[in-house]
Design a protein around this motif. Sequence first.
Motif, mmCIF file in Angstrom:
data_model
loop_
_atom_site.group_PDB
_atom_site.id
_atom_site.type_symbol
_atom_site.label_atom_id
_atom_site.label_comp_id
_atom_site.label_asym_id
_atom_site.label_seq_id
_atom_site.Cartn_x
_atom_site.Cartn_y
_atom_site.Cartn_z
ATOM 1 N N ASN A 102 -1.100 -4.616 -15.102
ATOM 2 C CA ASN A 102 -1.853 -5.297 -16.152
ATOM 3 C C ASN A 102 -1.745 -6.812 -16.026
ATOM 4 O OD1 ASN A 102 -2.202 -2.709 -17.081
ATOM 5 N ND2 ASN A 102 -0.690 -2.883 -18.698
ATOM 6 N N LEU A 103 -2.646 -7.505 -16.714
ATOM 7 C CA LEU A 103 -2.583 -8.956 -16.837
ATOM 8 C C LEU A 103 -2.295 -9.296 -18.289
ATOM 9 C CD1 LEU A 103 -5.622 -10.287 -14.765
ATOM 10 C CD2 LEU A 103 -3.232 -10.228 -14.107
ATOM 11 N N GLU A 104 -1.414 -10.253 -18.503
ATOM 12 C CA GLU A 104 -1.106 -10.721 -19.854
ATOM 13 C C GLU A 104 -1.500 -12.190 -19.951
ATOM 14 O OE1 GLU A 104 2.925 -11.667 -21.949
ATOM 15 O OE2 GLU A 104 2.561 -9.494 -22.036
ATOM 16 N N PHE A 105 -2.424 -12.473 -20.862
ATOM 17 C CA PHE A 105 -2.963 -13.828 -21.021
ATOM 18 C C PHE A 105 -2.370 -14.498 -22.250
ATOM 19 C CE2 PHE A 105 -6.213 -11.595 -18.651
ATOM 20 C CZ PHE A 105 -6.598 -12.524 -17.714
ATOM 21 N N SER A 106 -2.043 -15.775 -22.118
ATOM 22 C CA SER A 106 -1.729 -16.631 -23.256
ATOM 23 C C SER A 106 -2.874 -17.630 -23.344
ATOM 24 C CB SER A 106 -0.410 -17.362 -23.027
ATOM 25 O OG SER A 106 0.642 -16.438 -22.940
ATOM 26 N N LEU A 107 -3.747 -17.438 -24.332
ATOM 27 C CA LEU A 107 -4.969 -18.238 -24.416
ATOM 28 C C LEU A 107 -5.099 -18.969 -25.749
ATOM 29 C CD1 LEU A 107 -7.452 -15.714 -22.773
ATOM 30 C CD2 LEU A 107 -6.468 -17.754 -21.748
ATOM 31 N N GLY A 108 -3.982 -19.294 -26.369
ATOM 32 C CA GLY A 108 -4.036 -20.037 -27.617
ATOM 33 C C GLY A 108 -4.169 -19.176 -28.852
ATOM 34 N N PHE A 109 -4.163 -17.862 -28.710
ATOM 35 C CA PHE A 109 -4.183 -16.971 -29.861
ATOM 36 C C PHE A 109 -2.754 -16.786 -30.361
ATOM 37 C CE2 PHE A 109 -7.830 -15.296 -27.264
ATOM 38 C CZ PHE A 109 -8.827 -15.806 -28.070
ATOM 39 N N SER A 110 -2.595 -16.157 -31.501
ATOM 40 C CA SER A 110 -1.263 -15.916 -32.046
ATOM 41 C C SER A 110 -0.545 -14.780 -31.324
ATOM 42 C CB SER A 110 -1.372 -15.575 -33.540
ATOM 43 O OG SER A 110 -2.116 -14.381 -33.700
ATOM 44 N N HIS A 111 -1.247 -14.089 -30.430
ATOM 45 C CA HIS A 111 -0.685 -12.958 -29.715
ATOM 46 C C HIS A 111 -1.134 -13.012 -28.253
ATOM 47 C CE1 HIS A 111 -4.746 -11.965 -30.957
ATOM 48 N NE2 HIS A 111 -4.793 -11.142 -29.941
ATOM 49 N N PRO A 112 -0.359 -12.427 -27.340
ATOM 50 C CA PRO A 112 -0.830 -12.348 -25.949
ATOM 51 C C PRO A 112 -1.918 -11.278 -25.831
ATOM 52 C CG PRO A 112 1.321 -11.334 -26.158
ATOM 53 C CD PRO A 112 1.005 -11.944 -27.496
ATOM 54 N N GLU A 143 -18.212 -7.006 -13.702
ATOM 55 C CA GLU A 143 -18.153 -6.681 -15.129
ATOM 56 C C GLU A 143 -16.776 -6.992 -15.721
ATOM 57 O OE1 GLU A 143 -18.822 -2.774 -17.969
ATOM 58 O OE2 GLU A 143 -19.640 -2.799 -15.948
ATOM 59 N N ILE A 144 -15.708 -6.622 -15.012
ATOM 60 C CA ILE A 144 -14.358 -6.908 -15.498
ATOM 61 C C ILE A 144 -14.111 -8.412 -15.522
ATOM 62 C CG2 ILE A 144 -11.899 -6.606 -14.993
ATOM 63 C CD1 ILE A 144 -13.316 -4.144 -16.159
ATOM 64 N N ILE A 148 -13.172 -10.622 -18.887
ATOM 65 C CA ILE A 148 -12.008 -11.500 -18.980
ATOM 66 C C ILE A 148 -12.450 -12.913 -19.322
ATOM 67 C CG2 ILE A 148 -10.143 -12.555 -17.653
ATOM 68 C CD1 ILE A 148 -9.883 -9.865 -16.186
ATOM 69 N N ARG A 149 -13.538 -13.379 -18.718
ATOM 70 C CA ARG A 149 -14.045 -14.721 -19.016
ATOM 71 C C ARG A 149 -14.455 -14.839 -20.473
ATOM 72 N NH1 ARG A 149 -18.970 -17.308 -19.233
ATOM 73 N NH2 ARG A 149 -18.993 -19.461 -18.480
ATOM 74 N N LYS A 150 -14.950 -13.721 -21.039
ATOM 75 C CA LYS A 150 -15.409 -13.722 -22.423
ATOM 76 C C LYS A 150 -14.266 -13.856 -23.429
ATOM 77 C CE LYS A 150 -17.553 -10.010 -23.734
ATOM 78 N NZ LYS A 150 -18.527 -8.944 -24.020
ATOM 79 N N ASP A 155 -15.025 -24.228 -23.016
ATOM 80 C CA ASP A 155 -15.480 -25.044 -24.135
ATOM 81 C C ASP A 155 -16.331 -26.196 -23.594
ATOM 82 O OD1 ASP A 155 -15.574 -26.213 -26.715
ATOM 83 O OD2 ASP A 155 -13.863 -27.489 -26.211
ATOM 84 N N PRO A 156 -17.516 -26.439 -24.156
ATOM 85 C CA PRO A 156 -18.361 -27.519 -23.629
ATOM 86 C C PRO A 156 -17.844 -28.923 -23.962
ATOM 87 C CG PRO A 156 -19.432 -26.472 -25.491
ATOM 88 C CD PRO A 156 -18.198 -25.676 -25.200
ATOM 89 N N TYR A 157 -16.916 -29.051 -24.900
ATOM 90 C CA TYR A 157 -16.425 -30.370 -25.286
ATOM 91 C C TYR A 157 -15.182 -30.774 -24.495
ATOM 92 C CZ TYR A 157 -19.748 -29.888 -29.023
ATOM 93 O OH TYR A 157 -20.909 -29.721 -29.726
ATOM 94 N N LYS A 158 -14.221 -29.879 -24.365
ATOM 95 C CA LYS A 158 -12.998 -30.214 -23.636
ATOM 96 C C LYS A 158 -12.892 -29.514 -22.288
ATOM 97 C CE LYS A 158 -10.079 -31.297 -27.571
ATOM 98 N NZ LYS A 158 -8.794 -31.004 -28.225
ATOM 99 N N GLY A 159 -13.691 -28.463 -22.064
ATOM 100 C CA GLY A 159 -13.657 -27.745 -20.794
ATOM 101 C C GLY A 159 -12.558 -26.695 -20.716
ATOM 102 N N LYS A 160 -11.861 -26.425 -21.829
ATOM 103 C CA LYS A 160 -10.775 -25.444 -21.829
ATOM 104 C C LYS A 160 -11.331 -24.027 -21.835
ATOM 105 C CE LYS A 160 -7.826 -26.171 -25.088
ATOM 106 N NZ LYS A 160 -7.050 -26.579 -26.271
ATOM 107 N N GLY A 161 -10.617 -23.115 -21.183
ATOM 108 C CA GLY A 161 -11.012 -21.714 -21.201
ATOM 109 C C GLY A 161 -10.884 -21.061 -19.842
ATOM 110 N N VAL A 162 -11.400 -19.840 -19.726
ATOM 111 C CA VAL A 162 -11.371 -19.079 -18.480
ATOM 112 C C VAL A 162 -12.723 -19.248 -17.810
ATOM 113 C CG1 VAL A 162 -11.061 -16.793 -17.460
ATOM 114 C CG2 VAL A 162 -9.813 -17.397 -19.533
#
Length: 178
Positions: A102-112, A143-144, A148-150, A155-162
């Motif tokens: 599996n992959l575990e992402f830390s993307l700024g949410f309160s949970h992985p 598709e996968i 994951i990108r979704k 972000d169009p302002y700072k460019g942060k994200g996948v």
Amino acid sequence: MSRIGRLPVTVPSGVQVTVDGREVTVQGPKGTLHQLIADPIDVVREDGVIRVTRPNDEGSVRALHGLSRTLIANMVTGVTDGYRKTLEIVGVGYRVQAKGQNLEFSLGFSHPVVITPPDGISFRVEAPTRFVVEGIDKQKVGEIAAQIRKLRKPDPYKGKGVRYQGEQVRRKVGKAGK
């Protein structure tokens, strides 16, 4: 004739292609793929190549002609080389780690966020901000990667994200001060 549909699909050595009515099965060193070809299209296996033909020149049949040939060519490429999509994570504190398969992402949410690979797909983490989605089915890999990108779109302002590797994010200008 369709420019794409009339091109023959060359079958490399080590790859077996079986045409059974409407079903085409491609077996190679990386695995086996099956595809059901749409009704009016005919698939013929000749010495070392696969030819896709159509009965008439109606618009829908012409569209299916090129599509069917491309699907078969993608299956042959998938069982020989495979497909991969590389994704990057941009942002302070955003990262990915492998937890078994599996992959575990830390993307700024309160949970992985944990992503489990479906059958035929594997993940590889190259760096804390870069990972690869690999498999033999082009459609599943794309598709996968899109799912994951979704999770956190760029972000169009700072460019942060996948984002996909090499993807250019169009930046917007922020609020103008007085």
